[in-house]
Design an enzyme around this catalytic site. Structure first.
Site, PDB file in Angstrom:
ATOM      1  N   HIS A  81       0.840  -1.204   0.000  1.00  6.86           N
ATOM      2  CA  HIS A  81       0.000   0.000   0.000  1.00  6.86           C
ATOM      3  C   HIS A  81       0.876   1.255   0.000  1.00  6.86           C
ATOM      4  O   HIS A  81       0.593   2.223  -0.714  1.00  6.86           O
ATOM      5  CB  HIS A  81      -0.918  -0.027   1.221  1.00  6.86           C
ATOM      6  CG  HIS A  81      -1.843   1.124   1.330  1.00  6.86           C
ATOM      7  ND1 HIS A  81      -2.860   1.356   0.433  1.00  6.86           N
ATOM      8  CD2 HIS A  81      -1.920   2.121   2.260  1.00  6.86           C
ATOM      9  CE1 HIS A  81      -3.517   2.451   0.796  1.00  6.86           C
ATOM     10  NE2 HIS A  81      -2.964   2.937   1.893  1.00  6.86           N
ATOM     11  N   GLN A  83       3.923   1.559  -1.211  1.00  6.32           N
ATOM     12  CA  GLN A  83       4.516   1.691  -2.540  1.00  6.32           C
ATOM     13  C   GLN A  83       3.496   2.243  -3.537  1.00  6.32           C
ATOM     14  O   GLN A  83       3.836   3.061  -4.395  1.00  6.32           O
ATOM     15  CB  GLN A  83       5.051   0.339  -3.022  1.00  6.32           C
ATOM     16  CG  GLN A  83       6.249  -0.144  -2.238  1.00  6.32           C
ATOM     17  CD  GLN A  83       7.424   0.803  -2.338  1.00  6.32           C
ATOM     18  OE1 GLN A  83       7.808   1.240  -3.407  1.00  6.32           O
ATOM     19  NE2 GLN A  83       7.998   1.152  -1.200  1.00  6.32           N
ATOM     20  N   HIS A  85       0.969   4.239  -2.807  1.00  2.05           N
ATOM     21  CA  HIS A  85       0.860   5.671  -2.489  1.00  2.05           C
ATOM     22  C   HIS A  85       2.017   6.450  -3.096  1.00  2.05           C
ATOM     23  O   HIS A  85       1.824   7.520  -3.679  1.00  2.05           O
ATOM     24  CB  HIS A  85       0.864   5.886  -0.965  1.00  2.05           C
ATOM     25  CG  HIS A  85      -0.491   5.997  -0.372  1.00  2.05           C
ATOM     26  ND1 HIS A  85      -1.181   7.173  -0.301  1.00  2.05           N
ATOM     27  CD2 HIS A  85      -1.289   5.064   0.176  1.00  2.05           C
ATOM     28  CE1 HIS A  85      -2.345   6.966   0.262  1.00  2.05           C
ATOM     29  NE2 HIS A  85      -2.437   5.685   0.562  1.00  2.05           N
TER      30      HIS A  85
END
Length: 113
Positions: A81, A83, A85
Site C-alpha cells: 500500500h 509503494q 501511495h
C-alpha cells in the site's frame, strides 16, 4: 525479535505513506492555485510537493540499499500500500507540474497573467 522487525516495517511503510500523501495533497493544491492564476503560490506548493515525495523516495531507497546489503524487509499489504501511495503521488506530481505549465500558457494566450 519478530515484533521488532514487524514494527520497523510498519514504521517504514507509514513514513512512505505520510510523505507521499503530503506530496500528493500539495500537488493538487498547487494545481488549484494555478487554475486560479496564482502561479507563484502554485510553484511554491509544487516544490513542497516534490520535497515531500523526495522524502518518501529516500525511505524507499534505503529499503533498496538495505536489501542489496542482505537485510531483508518484511513485506506486508501495508508495505505494498505504501509503494502504491508513493507511485501515484510521484505520477500526480509529474503530471501536475506539466498542467501548471499548460495553465500558464493558456493564461498567456488569453492575455491573463
Amino acid at each position: 525479535m519478530a515484533d521488532e522487525i514487524n514494527s520497523q516495517a510498519q514504521d517504514i511503510a507509514m513514513a512512505i505513506i505520510a510523505n507521499s500523501g503530503d506530496g500528493r495533497s500539495k500537488a493538487f493544491e498547487a494545481l488549484t492555485k494555478a487554475q486560479n492564476g496564482d502561479f507563484e503560490e502554485a510553484k511554491k506548493l509544487i516544490k513542497e510537493s516534490s520535497d515531500a515525495i523526495g522524502q518518501a523516495h529516500d525511505v524507499q531507497t534505503q529499503m533498496l540499499v538495505d536489501e542489496a546489503n542482505g537485510k531483508k524487509t518484511e513485506f506486508s499489504i501495508l508495505t505494498i500500500h505504501a509503494q502504491d501511495h508513493f507511485m501515484t503521488s510521484l505520477l500526480a506530481n509529474d503530471l501536475i507540474k506539466q498542467m501548471i505549465k499548460m495553465q500558464e500558457e493558456i493564461n498567456e494566450l488569453k492575455g491573463e497573467k
